[in-house]
Design a protein around this motif. Sequence first.
Motif, PDB file in Angstrom:
ATOM      1  N   MET A 246       0.843  -1.211   0.000  1.00 53.46           N
ATOM      2  CA  MET A 246       0.000   0.000   0.000  1.00 53.46           C
ATOM      3  C   MET A 246       0.872   1.253   0.000  1.00 53.46           C
ATOM      4  O   MET A 246       0.577   2.238  -0.668  1.00 53.46           O
ATOM      5  N   LYS A 247       1.932   1.175   0.786  1.00 60.84           N
ATOM      6  CA  LYS A 247       2.837   2.317   0.895  1.00 60.84           C
ATOM      7  C   LYS A 247       3.527   2.570  -0.455  1.00 60.84           C
ATOM      8  O   LYS A 247       3.607   3.719  -0.917  1.00 60.84           O
ATOM      9  N   ALA A 248       3.977   1.498  -1.104  1.00 65.10           N
ATOM     10  CA  ALA A 248       4.639   1.631  -2.410  1.00 65.10           C
ATOM     11  C   ALA A 248       3.674   2.233  -3.429  1.00 65.10           C
ATOM     12  O   ALA A 248       4.059   3.076  -4.242  1.00 65.10           O
ATOM     13  N   ALA A 249       2.418   1.821  -3.355  1.00 64.12           N
ATOM     14  CA  ALA A 249       1.403   2.366  -4.283  1.00 64.12           C
ATOM     15  C   ALA A 249       1.196   3.846  -4.003  1.00 64.12           C
ATOM     16  O   ALA A 249       1.132   4.667  -4.919  1.00 64.12           O
ATOM     17  N   ALA A 250       1.145   4.190  -2.710  1.00 64.59           N
ATOM     18  CA  ALA A 250       0.921   5.586  -2.329  1.00 64.59           C
ATOM     19  C   ALA A 250       2.093   6.458  -2.772  1.00 64.59           C
ATOM     20  O   ALA A 250       1.904   7.592  -3.193  1.00 64.59           O
ATOM     21  N   GLU A 251       3.296   5.911  -2.694  1.00 64.56           N
ATOM     22  CA  GLU A 251       4.490   6.693  -3.032  1.00 64.56           C
ATOM     23  C   GLU A 251       4.789   6.719  -4.532  1.00 64.56           C
ATOM     24  O   GLU A 251       5.695   7.418  -4.964  1.00 64.56           O
ATOM     25  N   SER A 252       4.047   5.913  -5.316  1.00 68.02           N
ATOM     26  CA  SER A 252       4.308   5.919  -6.768  1.00 68.02           C
ATOM     27  C   SER A 252       3.105   6.511  -7.501  1.00 68.02           C
ATOM     28  O   SER A 252       2.884   7.713  -7.450  1.00 68.02           O
TER      29      SER A 252
END
Length: 493
Positions: A246-252
Amino acid sequence: MNMTTSFALFLYFYLVNTGLFINNEFVAGNNTIETINPATGKVITSVQAAGSQQVNTAVEAAHKAFHGGWKTSTPRNRARLMHKLADLVERDVNDLAHLETLDNGKPLRNAQRDIIDVSNYIRYFAGFCDKLHGKVIDTQGKLSYTVHEPIGVCGAIIPWNFPIVMLIWKVAPAICTGNTIVVKTSEMTPLSALKFAALVKEAGFAPGVINIITGYGHIAGDSLARHMKCDKIAFTGSVNVGRAIMKAAAESNLKKITLELGGKSPNIIFDDVENLDEAVFWSRFGIFYNAGQMCFAGSRIYVQEGIYDEFVKKFEKLVLSGKVGCPFDKSTFQGPQISETHLNRIMSYIDIGKKEGATCHLGGKRVNNNGGYFMEPTVFTDVKPDMRIMREEIFGPVVVICKFKDTKDVIKQANDTIFGLAASVFTSNITRAVTVSNALEAGSVWVNCTSIVTENSPFGGYKQSGIGRENSEYALANYTQIKAVKINLNSKL
Ligand code: NAD
Ligand code: MN
C-alpha cells in the motif's frame, strides 16, 4: 515413489525452463535463486531472480500488449484462448502436480486437486469475457451508459502456500476483462508457475499478455509495486508486506490495490451438533490440511462446555491417525512445512504458548525425516484470550481449543481479533446458524463445514485480513474501471 526417484523424474521429464517469462520468451535475470524441496531440504534447481531492470522490461511488455491489441481483443478471442489454456493445464495435470509437490511439499493428491482447480478457475472466468455488461441510465434527458473497461497492466504478487492456485486467482480475472499481467511468484515455489508459463505460450496468447517472473519480494516485488506503468497490484501474503505494498502504491502512482492477508479464523462447535464426528472431521481438515499453511485456517476452535471433553478426545484420535511424511506417499496426510525458517518460526510459537502457560496437549515437536521440515500436528488447550498463540497467525499445524458457555459469549470471543478472513459454525439449529453467521466479522462463514473455497463464490477479508474480493463475479470489479458516457439527446426535432 520415493524422493530420489521423483527428483530424477523432475530432471528428465518436466523440462521446466527456469528463465523469466517475459514477452513469451524465457530470459535471464540479475542472479539466481535456489529452490528447495522442503521434504528433503535439498536444492531442486535454480531459477532466475528478476532485478528492477527485468521488472521494467516485463511491465513494458505488458503495457505494449495491452495497447497493442489485448485491450480491444474480442471477448470470443479471449475466451477461446483461455479455454485452450485450461485444456493444456488438464493435459499436463500430472507434471504440474508433481512439480507443485516437489517444490511446496504438499501431498500429491492435494496438488492434483489444486491443478484441477486451476483449470476450473480459467474456464469459469473465460465465461465472463462476453458478459462484462454496463448499464443504460437516463440522466435528465441525456442518455448515459456505463462501460466496464480494463485497468491496464496488473501486477500480481503471490505466496507459496497454494502457488499455482494463487497465480490463477489473479491471472484469470485479469485477462478475461482485457488487462495484461505481470506475476511475481514466491521465491520459495517458482516451478509450477514456470511450467504454466510454457503453456501460456503454447495456448497462443500474444507476447506480453501474461508475464511470469521469479524473484525476491523486496527487490522484484517492490519494483513492481512501485512501477509507474503498473496500474494495479493484487497481492496475497502477510499483513506486513500488504502494508508495504500500500505504501509503495501511495508513493508511486496510486495504483489500485487488492490485498488478501492473514487470518486467525474461529471455528465454533455448539453442543446441539447433529453429528460430533463430522464436526471433528471438518475441524481437523480446517486447520491441518496443507500442513496448516492456510490463510483461512480455523486455528481457534471454540467448543461448548457440555461437549468439550468428548470433542477433544475425538479430535485428538483423528489427528493422531494422520501420517506426517513424504508428500509423494499416498498414505501421507501432512507434508513438510515450506522452509527451515518457517518451521523455526512455528516452533517458536510452541515455546511462546508453553511459556504463556497454555497446555501443549498434543504434538509440539519437530519430526526428523529425511532432512525435511516436518513437525507434529499440535493442539494447545488451557489458553487465554490475551495469549499470543490466541492472537497471532502461526500459519502452521497448530490449533488452540477453548471452551465457551453460550452464543453471546462465543461471538464476543470469536470477533476478538484484528483479522476477519473466515469463520465456521457447527450447529443443527438453523436460527442459531444464521444468527451467529450474521454476527461474525468475517468474509467467509462456513456452516457445518470448513474451508470451502470455490471459483464462483467471493473470498476475501474483513478488518486486517484484506481489501477487496477474489473469485466469483465480485472479483471483476477489482479488474475493471467504470466509464460513464453521457450523450446529449436534445436534438431539435
Ligand atoms: P509474504 O508476505 O512474505 O510474501 C508474499 C509475497 O510477497 C511473496 O511473493 C514475496 O516475495 C512478496 N514480497 C515480500 N516482501 C515484499 C515487498 N517488500 N514488496 C513486494 N513484495 C514482497 O507471505 P508468504 O510467507 O509468502 O505467505 C504467507 C502469508 O500469506 C500468511 O500471512 C498468510 O496468511 C498469507 N496468505 C493469505 C491468503 C489470502 O488469500 N488471504 C492466502 C495465502 C496466504
Ligand atoms: Mn521450494
